[in-house]
Design a protein around this motif. Structure first.
Motif, PDB file in Angstrom:
ATOM      1  N   ASP A   1      -4.132  -4.884   1.016  1.00  0.00           N
ATOM      2  CA  ASP A   1      -4.560  -4.248   2.265  1.00  0.00           C
ATOM      3  C   ASP A   1      -5.990  -4.706   2.557  1.00  0.00           C
ATOM      4  O   ASP A   1      -6.945  -4.249   1.934  1.00  0.00           O
TER       5      ASP A   1
ATOM      6  N   ASN B   1     -12.378   0.127   4.224  1.00  0.00           N
ATOM      7  CA  ASN B   1     -12.133   0.441   5.632  1.00  0.00           C
ATOM      8  C   ASN B   1     -13.468   0.780   6.282  1.00  0.00           C
ATOM      9  O   ASN B   1     -14.121   1.753   5.893  1.00  0.00           O
TER      10      ASN B   1
ATOM     11  N   ASP C   1      -2.369  -5.772   6.260  1.00  0.00           N
ATOM     12  CA  ASP C   1      -2.083  -6.255   4.911  1.00  0.00           C
ATOM     13  C   ASP C   1      -1.726  -7.733   5.007  1.00  0.00           C
ATOM     14  O   ASP C   1      -0.937  -8.133   5.878  1.00  0.00           O
TER      15      ASP C   1
ATOM     16  N   ASN D   1       0.872  -1.171   0.000  1.00  0.00           N
ATOM     17  CA  ASN D   1       0.000   0.000   0.000  1.00  0.00           C
ATOM     18  C   ASN D   1       0.910   1.223   0.000  1.00  0.00           C
ATOM     19  O   ASN D   1       1.544   1.543   1.003  1.00  0.00           O
TER      20      ASN D   1
ATOM     21  N   ASN E   1      -7.485  -4.402   5.523  1.00  0.00           N
ATOM     22  CA  ASN E   1      -8.082  -3.506   6.505  1.00  0.00           C
ATOM     23  C   ASN E   1      -8.769  -4.273   7.644  1.00  0.00           C
ATOM     24  O   ASN E   1      -9.845  -3.904   8.116  1.00  0.00           O
TER      25      ASN E   1
ATOM     26  N   ASN F   1       0.099   4.406  -0.503  1.00  0.00           N
ATOM     27  CA  ASN F   1      -0.507   5.638   0.022  1.00  0.00           C
ATOM     28  C   ASN F   1      -0.244   6.830  -0.902  1.00  0.00           C
ATOM     29  O   ASN F   1       0.135   7.910  -0.463  1.00  0.00           O
TER      30      ASN F   1
ATOM     31  N   ARG G   1       9.345   1.350   4.685  1.00  0.00           N
ATOM     32  CA  ARG G   1       8.060   2.070   4.645  1.00  0.00           C
ATOM     33  C   ARG G   1       8.086   3.186   3.608  1.00  0.00           C
ATOM     34  O   ARG G   1       7.072   3.499   2.979  1.00  0.00           O
TER      35      ARG G   1
ATOM     36  N   SER H   1       5.286   5.935   2.315  1.00  0.00           N
ATOM     37  CA  SER H   1       3.962   5.413   2.653  1.00  0.00           C
ATOM     38  C   SER H   1       3.792   5.321   4.167  1.00  0.00           C
ATOM     39  O   SER H   1       4.662   5.722   4.944  1.00  0.00           O
ATOM     40  N   ASP H   2       2.640   4.800   4.589  1.00  0.00           N
ATOM     41  CA  ASP H   2       2.424   4.453   5.996  1.00  0.00           C
ATOM     42  C   ASP H   2       2.233   2.935   6.140  1.00  0.00           C
ATOM     43  O   ASP H   2       1.775   2.466   7.174  1.00  0.00           O
ATOM     44  N   HIS H   3       2.593   2.197   5.100  1.00  0.00           N
ATOM     45  CA  HIS H   3       2.591   0.734   5.116  1.00  0.00           C
ATOM     46  C   HIS H   3       3.957   0.241   4.647  1.00  0.00           C
ATOM     47  O   HIS H   3       4.665   0.953   3.923  1.00  0.00           O
TER      48      HIS H   3
ATOM     49  N   THR I   1       2.256  -4.347   9.250  1.00  0.00           N
ATOM     50  CA  THR I   1       2.374  -3.752   7.915  1.00  0.00           C
ATOM     51  C   THR I   1       1.971  -2.286   7.906  1.00  0.00           C
ATOM     52  O   THR I   1       2.480  -1.515   7.087  1.00  0.00           O
ATOM     53  N   TYR I   2       1.031  -1.898   8.767  1.00  0.00           N
ATOM     54  CA  TYR I   2       0.656  -0.489   8.873  1.00  0.00           C
ATOM     55  C   TYR I   2       1.485   0.147   9.971  1.00  0.00           C
ATOM     56  O   TYR I   2       1.465  -0.298  11.127  1.00  0.00           O
TER      57      TYR I   2
END
Length: 417
Positions: free
Chosen positions: A296, A248, A364, A91, A298, A93, A388, A391-393, A348-349
């Motif tokens: 992802d 989400n 994820d 992901n 969620n 982002n 990372r 991104s934030d993943h 992962t996040y």
């Protein structure tokens, strides 16, 4: 000072600058160009590099329920035995940080420009592919490209296949003529009621398929208009890889894509998304295919998958139970990371509003149908701050061996890995 004298001084300084940074043959050409002009602001001509246009695998409909996306719009981390099929997921982002900066920078040879921009710390997507040892399939989520933004889609396709030597002004020697190129396929939001924020730059998935992978068909599903699903079928191996950016769950309204009428919340839509996705898996299994769901999801499955704590709101608990019942209990799909790593804690996040390590969720995943569990070579994630990137993943991956006694089709093309 006379104007002609000023021009001569500027040209002289420019020439001395070029002598320091250019090879002699190029510098001589630059000097000739300077001598031919009377302008005091002429800068040396840029080097020209040839870009190679690569043929792309066309998108085709791959079942009666799947529509063509075209209708709408070297560290060897993650390495594995050479006969394994490798699938990565990330992901990202937003795709913008992976695109080249086309804004011209104002600079001269007389003074250095002020350093106002923060240096970038992430790799290009091409460098990531090299770092991951050229996986066969790469699934990206949250690319955040408007479906009408053809320019950005084309720019990313070029970036995926642009030699690192070109990208870094000839300063990268990690690639060789045997390195791989990819076809790039998007599924972008086209729901006029549920995916309209930021000018349509929301959601969106993208699948990269190595061009030496034979028998591939790409398509989207009719029940997803938000750009959340794209399917890669490997027809010769009867294997489907489904790139997923799952809904989400929130209390925001979900509207009927046709009428715009509110028919529930995003939590309701998340559970119906589970149902549709399960039905896709069942349809493939009914005709003897194996399936990989990767992306992802969620969902954090248990307390082992969240830090410092699992989300325990009523709707989230219900969504989690719905996922477990449909995918794990009924379909008997295998959570590849838990299957191989047992109780290991990785996430992962990784939120960017906290120092690294102070929070995380394993949302994820790579799920495989039960027939693939015996072929699972590896499943892990690159759970570091560097990986990372913007991104934030963080990325995750799986490796699958061929069926016993078979020569995998991804090794019948004459290339290794």
């Amino acid at each position: 000072m006379e104007p002609l004298a000023l021009t001569s001084i500027v040209q002289s300084r420019l020439w001395k600058s070029t002598e320091k940074i250019w090879p002699n043959s190029i510098a001589l050409s630059a000097k000739s160009a300077l001598d031919m002009t009377s302008s005091p602001l002429v800068s040396p001509p840029p080097l020209k590099r040839r870009r190679v246009s690569l043929p792309e695998r066309p998108c085709v409909a791959i079942s009666s329920d799947i529509s063509d996306p075209g209708e709408h719009g070297v560290s060897s981390r993650g390495s594995c035995p050479p006969h394994a099929l490798r699938v990565f997921s990330w992901n990202v982002n937003g795709i913008d940080p992976f695109l080249p900066d086309n804004t011209p920078k104002i600079t001269t040879f007389l003074s250095s420009p002020p350093q106002t921009e923060k240096p970038t710390t992430h790799q290009s997507i091409r460098a990531s592919l090299l770092d991951w040892s050229w996986p066969h399939i790469v699934c990206l989520q949250e690319v955040k490209i408007a479906p009408t933004d053809i320019k950005t889609q084309a720019a990313f396709k070029r970036q995926v296949n642009t030699s690192l030597a070109v990208e870094n002004d000839g300063d990268h020697d990690g690639e060789s003529p045997q390195d791989h190129h990819y076809d790039v396929h998007f599924s972008l939001p086209r729901d006029k009621y549920n995916a309209t924020g930021f000018g349509g730059k929301v959601h969106g998935v993208c699948t990269l398929v190595r061009q030496d992978l034979p028998g591939v068909k790409i398509g989207t599903v009719k029940w997803d208009l938000e750009g959340r699903v794209i399917i890669c079928e490997m027809t010769t191996d009867q294997l489907a890889v489904i790139n997923v950016y799952a809904v989400n769950g929130t209390m925001y309204d979900y509207r009927d894509p046709e009428s715009g009428k509110v028919i529930g919340t995003r939590h309701d839509r998340k559970r119906s998304f589970h149902t549709h996705l399960c039905n896709e898996v069942k349809a493939y299994e009914a005709k003897g295919w194996n399936v990989v769901i990767i992306g992802d999801i969620n969902i954090s499955r248990s307390s082992k998958d969240s830090f410092p704590q699992l989300r325990l709101g009523e709707a989230h608990v219900r969504n989690r139970a719905d996922f477990e019942r449909k995918f794990i209990t009924e379909l008997r799909m295998v959570d590849t990371f838990r299957f191989l790593k047992r109780d290991e804690r990785k996430y992962t996040y990784r939120p960017t509003n906290k120092p690294w390590g102070e929070g995380g969720d394993r949302v994820d995943m790579a799920l495989v149908t039960k027939g693939l569990s015996s072929r699972l070579e590896d499943a892990d994630m690159l759970d570091t701050e560097k990986d990372r990137g913007p991104s934030d993943h963080v990325p995750l991956y799986i490796s699958l061996s061929a069926q016993s006694g078979d020569t995998p089709t991804w090794r019948r093309t004459g290339k290794d890995n």
